[in-house]
Motif scaffolding. Structure first.
Motif, mmCIF file in Angstrom:
data_model
loop_
_atom_site.group_PDB
_atom_site.id
_atom_site.type_symbol
_atom_site.label_atom_id
_atom_site.label_comp_id
_atom_site.label_asym_id
_atom_site.label_seq_id
_atom_site.Cartn_x
_atom_site.Cartn_y
_atom_site.Cartn_z
ATOM 1 N N ARG A 1 131.334 -17.268 5.846
ATOM 2 C CA ARG A 1 131.095 -16.113 4.975
ATOM 3 C C ARG A 1 130.100 -15.149 5.616
ATOM 4 N NH1 ARG A 1 131.485 -20.207 0.963
ATOM 5 N NH2 ARG A 1 129.206 -20.445 0.810
ATOM 6 N N VAL A 2 129.060 -15.712 6.213
ATOM 7 C CA VAL A 2 128.096 -14.874 6.932
ATOM 8 C C VAL A 2 128.786 -14.165 8.091
ATOM 9 C CG1 VAL A 2 125.998 -14.895 8.356
ATOM 10 C CG2 VAL A 2 126.127 -16.314 6.296
ATOM 11 N N ALA A 3 129.666 -14.877 8.788
ATOM 12 C CA ALA A 3 130.383 -14.299 9.931
ATOM 13 C C ALA A 3 131.205 -13.090 9.504
ATOM 14 C CB ALA A 3 131.273 -15.359 10.574
ATOM 15 N N ARG A 4 131.878 -13.203 8.377
ATOM 16 C CA ARG A 4 132.678 -12.068 7.887
ATOM 17 C C ARG A 4 131.777 -10.879 7.561
ATOM 18 N NH1 ARG A 4 135.512 -16.211 5.202
ATOM 19 N NH2 ARG A 4 134.361 -15.824 3.258
ATOM 20 N N GLN A 5 130.645 -11.144 6.925
ATOM 21 C CA GLN A 5 129.721 -10.064 6.566
ATOM 22 C C GLN A 5 129.139 -9.378 7.802
ATOM 23 O OE1 GLN A 5 126.839 -12.143 4.186
ATOM 24 N NE2 GLN A 5 128.275 -12.539 2.508
ATOM 25 N N GLU A 6 128.974 -10.133 8.880
ATOM 26 C CA GLU A 6 128.330 -9.602 10.079
ATOM 27 C C GLU A 6 129.328 -9.119 11.126
ATOM 28 O OE1 GLU A 6 125.150 -9.175 10.256
ATOM 29 O OE2 GLU A 6 124.657 -10.214 8.387
ATOM 30 N N GLY A 7 130.615 -9.219 10.842
ATOM 31 C CA GLY A 7 131.630 -8.778 11.800
ATOM 32 C C GLY A 7 131.693 -9.660 13.034
ATOM 33 N N ALA A 8 131.475 -10.965 12.872
ATOM 34 C CA ALA A 8 131.480 -11.891 14.006
ATOM 35 C C ALA A 8 132.895 -12.299 14.379
ATOM 36 C CB ALA A 8 130.652 -13.129 13.680
ATOM 37 N N ILE A 9 133.146 -12.383 15.679
ATOM 38 C CA ILE A 9 134.475 -12.780 16.163
ATOM 39 C C ILE A 9 134.554 -14.282 16.415
ATOM 40 C CG2 ILE A 9 134.832 -10.520 17.208
ATOM 41 C CD1 ILE A 9 134.355 -11.866 19.937
ATOM 42 N N LEU A 10 133.395 -14.951 16.461
ATOM 43 C CA LEU A 10 133.397 -16.391 16.703
ATOM 44 C C LEU A 10 132.073 -17.004 16.295
ATOM 45 C CD1 LEU A 10 131.689 -17.547 19.504
ATOM 46 C CD2 LEU A 10 133.140 -15.789 20.463
ATOM 47 N N LEU A 11 132.108 -18.300 16.093
ATOM 48 C CA LEU A 11 130.918 -19.117 15.942
ATOM 49 C C LEU A 11 130.905 -20.109 17.091
ATOM 50 C CD1 LEU A 11 128.492 -20.508 14.473
ATOM 51 C CD2 LEU A 11 130.208 -21.892 13.263
ATOM 52 N N LYS A 12 129.823 -20.133 17.858
ATOM 53 C CA LYS A 12 129.678 -21.086 18.962
ATOM 54 C C LYS A 12 128.655 -22.139 18.561
ATOM 55 C CE LYS A 12 129.777 -19.735 23.238
ATOM 56 N NZ LYS A 12 130.894 -20.560 23.776
ATOM 57 N N ILE A 13 129.002 -23.399 18.784
ATOM 58 C CA ILE A 13 128.070 -24.496 18.539
ATOM 59 C C ILE A 13 128.100 -25.440 19.743
ATOM 60 C CG2 ILE A 13 128.358 -24.368 16.026
ATOM 61 C CD1 ILE A 13 130.027 -26.938 16.185
ATOM 62 N N ASP A 14 127.018 -26.138 19.963
ATOM 63 C CA ASP A 14 126.948 -27.189 20.997
ATOM 64 C C ASP A 14 126.107 -28.323 20.433
ATOM 65 O OD1 ASP A 14 124.483 -25.895 21.065
ATOM 66 O OD2 ASP A 14 124.906 -24.903 22.967
ATOM 67 N N PRO A 15 126.622 -29.039 19.449
ATOM 68 C CA PRO A 15 125.808 -29.980 18.670
ATOM 69 C C PRO A 15 125.277 -31.149 19.483
ATOM 70 C CG PRO A 15 128.128 -30.254 18.156
ATOM 71 C CD PRO A 15 128.027 -29.033 19.013
ATOM 72 N N ASP A 16 124.213 -31.724 18.989
ATOM 73 C CA ASP A 16 123.576 -32.891 19.593
ATOM 74 C C ASP A 16 124.367 -34.134 19.181
ATOM 75 O OD1 ASP A 16 121.915 -34.984 20.350
ATOM 76 O OD2 ASP A 16 120.092 -33.896 19.878
ATOM 77 N N ILE A 17 125.590 -34.191 19.684
ATOM 78 C CA ILE A 17 126.504 -35.294 19.367
ATOM 79 C C ILE A 17 127.019 -35.868 20.688
ATOM 80 C CG2 ILE A 17 128.694 -35.944 18.285
ATOM 81 C CD1 ILE A 17 126.636 -35.153 16.230
ATOM 82 N N PRO A 18 126.954 -37.189 20.893
ATOM 83 C CA PRO A 18 127.415 -37.769 22.156
ATOM 84 C C PRO A 18 128.925 -37.629 22.339
ATOM 85 C CG PRO A 18 126.831 -39.492 20.587
ATOM 86 C CD PRO A 18 126.381 -38.206 19.987
ATOM 87 N N GLU A 19 129.325 -37.516 23.589
ATOM 88 C CA GLU A 19 130.736 -37.375 23.938
ATOM 89 C C GLU A 19 131.573 -38.537 23.406
ATOM 90 O OE1 GLU A 19 134.421 -36.470 25.684
ATOM 91 O OE2 GLU A 19 132.689 -35.195 25.236
ATOM 92 N N SER A 20 130.970 -39.690 23.272
ATOM 93 C CA SER A 20 131.691 -40.880 22.824
ATOM 94 C C SER A 20 132.041 -40.865 21.340
ATOM 95 C CB SER A 20 130.858 -42.135 23.131
ATOM 96 O OG SER A 20 129.596 -42.059 22.479
ATOM 97 N N ASP A 21 131.523 -39.902 20.585
ATOM 98 C CA ASP A 21 131.739 -39.864 19.138
ATOM 99 C C ASP A 21 133.086 -39.212 18.825
ATOM 100 O OD1 ASP A 21 131.639 -39.551 16.346
ATOM 101 O OD2 ASP A 21 129.459 -39.318 16.370
ATOM 102 N N ARG A 22 134.138 -39.999 18.803
ATOM 103 C CA ARG A 22 135.492 -39.476 18.595
ATOM 104 C C ARG A 22 135.668 -38.899 17.202
ATOM 105 N NH1 ARG A 22 140.045 -43.602 20.443
ATOM 106 N NH2 ARG A 22 141.247 -41.774 19.786
ATOM 107 N N ALA A 23 134.991 -39.476 16.223
ATOM 108 C CA ALA A 23 135.158 -39.010 14.844
ATOM 109 C C ALA A 23 134.714 -37.557 14.703
ATOM 110 C CB ALA A 23 134.359 -39.901 13.891
ATOM 111 N N VAL A 24 133.584 -37.194 15.314
ATOM 112 C CA VAL A 24 133.104 -35.818 15.224
ATOM 113 C C VAL A 24 134.007 -34.878 16.004
ATOM 114 C CG1 VAL A 24 131.213 -34.252 15.823
ATOM 115 C CG2 VAL A 24 130.723 -36.458 14.756
ATOM 116 N N LYS A 25 134.471 -35.302 17.171
ATOM 117 C CA LYS A 25 135.379 -34.455 17.954
ATOM 118 C C LYS A 25 136.671 -34.187 17.189
ATOM 119 C CE LYS A 25 135.325 -36.767 21.891
ATOM 120 N NZ LYS A 25 135.578 -37.054 23.332
ATOM 121 N N GLU A 26 137.168 -35.193 16.505
ATOM 122 C CA GLU A 26 138.374 -35.009 15.699
ATOM 123 C C GLU A 26 138.108 -34.080 14.522
ATOM 124 O OE1 GLU A 26 139.605 -38.921 14.656
ATOM 125 O OE2 GLU A 26 140.302 -39.427 16.693
ATOM 126 N N LEU A 27 136.909 -34.189 13.935
ATOM 127 C CA LEU A 27 136.544 -33.318 12.817
ATOM 128 C C LEU A 27 136.482 -31.860 13.281
ATOM 129 C CD1 LEU A 27 135.502 -32.891 9.897
ATOM 130 C CD2 LEU A 27 133.178 -33.301 10.781
#
Length: 363
Positions: free
Chosen positions: A100-126
């Motif tokens: 919702r904030v992105a729409r209000q601000e005219g954002a074309i993307l949201l970039k994240i790089d979370p503190d989640i280990p590569e081995s966490d398949r559940a989060v990658k699938e999410l």
């Protein structure tokens, strides 16, 4: 129970930081002060909270940047959002609030790089289920934040931490002490120019860019004075020959900036600096010390292998994160940002680097 998402102002800074510091996935890059640091470089910080009965249950420090030539922006949540990624409903709610904030601000993307280990398949699938796409795939320092780090559990006693280090690392720590290297921990703003001069010397030697002194002054004001960072200087025969900046948030500490002079490198100041920062972090009640970036390519011929070997000697755990993910709101402008803007940015950075190197050679 009713939940509400809203942007907050500076009057709620302490409340926001208290949540970030106390959360298992809290990170100094999500702190209120770090947003102020990035504001000095053209980003606009937006702090979003998701509340339940007046209690914060998820949050995100979003950095907004306008793109050149077009009336669009990008949103970036460094090492965020601060949420339990294993609670799909909660993650969906904070993600919907960000969108919702992105729409209000005219954002074309949201970039994240979370503190989640590569081995966490559940989060990658999410993330894939929610429409995120993997952005940075390299094994070096391709992303905005390093994908590979060393992390050290500092809950054991100091004697055990030292004993678990590589013998050469222990030797170099003791050599620095024997040679008379002294670590100054009570640094003030007057010491910052000294550190910056050593940092400039380091960047010329190792061929990477350094931000302006004003940026580090801002970092001092927004992070050191808030108690979220500390400067350490290594002195030898009264001369500062190396320095580091460490950051802290809750029970976690990070080594972010390091600088070393070309003089007296044989007295091994960097080893004693790291050991001092580890002890400091432990004194502050931290349980984890992050050495930050190392290359993912562990070939000994890699120019960055020496950095890997240095950090590995302290017996940290080599950790790979899931990497950068982009949630695209505007496919066309995202394509434009992925193709045209990198060419512009790369050319500008190279030009800036060679100008700085030429000026240094003239001095």
């Amino acid at each position: 129970m009713a939940r509400e998402a809203r942007l907050i102002g500076p009057e709620e800074e302490k409340r926001f930081d208290a949540f970030v510091a106390g959360h298992p996935k809290g990170h100094f890059l999500q702190s209120y002060g770090w947003g102020e640091v990035k504001a000095s470089t053209g980003w606009q910080p937006l702090r979003l909270v998701l509340e339940e009965e007046g209690r914060i249950i998820a949050a995100a420090s979003l950095l907004k940047r306008r793109l050149p030539y077009i009336n669009k922006a990008i949103l970036y949540a460094p090492r965020g959002p601060v949420v339990d990624f294993h609670d799909p409903d909660l993650f969906s709610e904070i993600l919907a609030a960000i969108s919702r904030v992105a729409r209000q601000e005219g954002a074309i993307l949201l970039k994240i790089d979370p503190d989640i280990p590569e081995s966490d398949r559940a989060v990658k699938e999410l993330l894939q289920e929610k429409g995120f796409r993997l952005a940075a795939r390299g094994t070096g320092f391709d992303g905005v934040q390093p994908r590979h780090v060393f992390r050290l559990d500092i809950t054991p006693p100091l004697e055990e931490l030292l004993a678990n280090m590589h013998s050469k690392t222990r030797y170099n720590i003791r050599l620095a002490e024997k040679k008379g290297v002294v670590i100054k921990e009570d640094c003030t703003l007057e010491d910052l120019p000294v550190f910056y001069e050593i940092l400039k010397e380091t960047t010329l030697r190792d061929h990477f860019l350094v931000r302006s002194y004003n940026y580090f002054e801002t970092m001092w004001r927004e992070m050191v004075e808030r108690g979220y960072a500390k400067l350490f200087l290594a002195l030898y025969q009264g001369e500062a020959i190396a320095g580091t900046l460490a950051f802290i948030m809750g029970d976690k500490a990070w080594y972010l900036y390091g600088a070393s002079s070309n003089r007296h490198r044989n007295v091994m100041p960097n080893y004693l600096l790291q050991w001092t920062m580890i002890r400091w972090a432990k004194e502050q009640g931290c349980t984890m010390y992050d050495f930050r970036g190392v290359p993912g390519d562990l070939d000994e011929n890699n120019p960055l292998y020496g950095l890997y070997r240095f950090k590995k000697g302290f017996n940290g755990v080599f950790t790979e994160f899931v990497g950068e993910y982009d949630l695209v709101y505007s496919p066309f402008f995202y394509w434009l940002w992925q193709t045209a803007f990198p060419l512009y940015s790369h050319g500008f950075r190279r030009l800036l680097f060679w100008r700085k190197k030429a000026r240094a050679a003239e001095e």
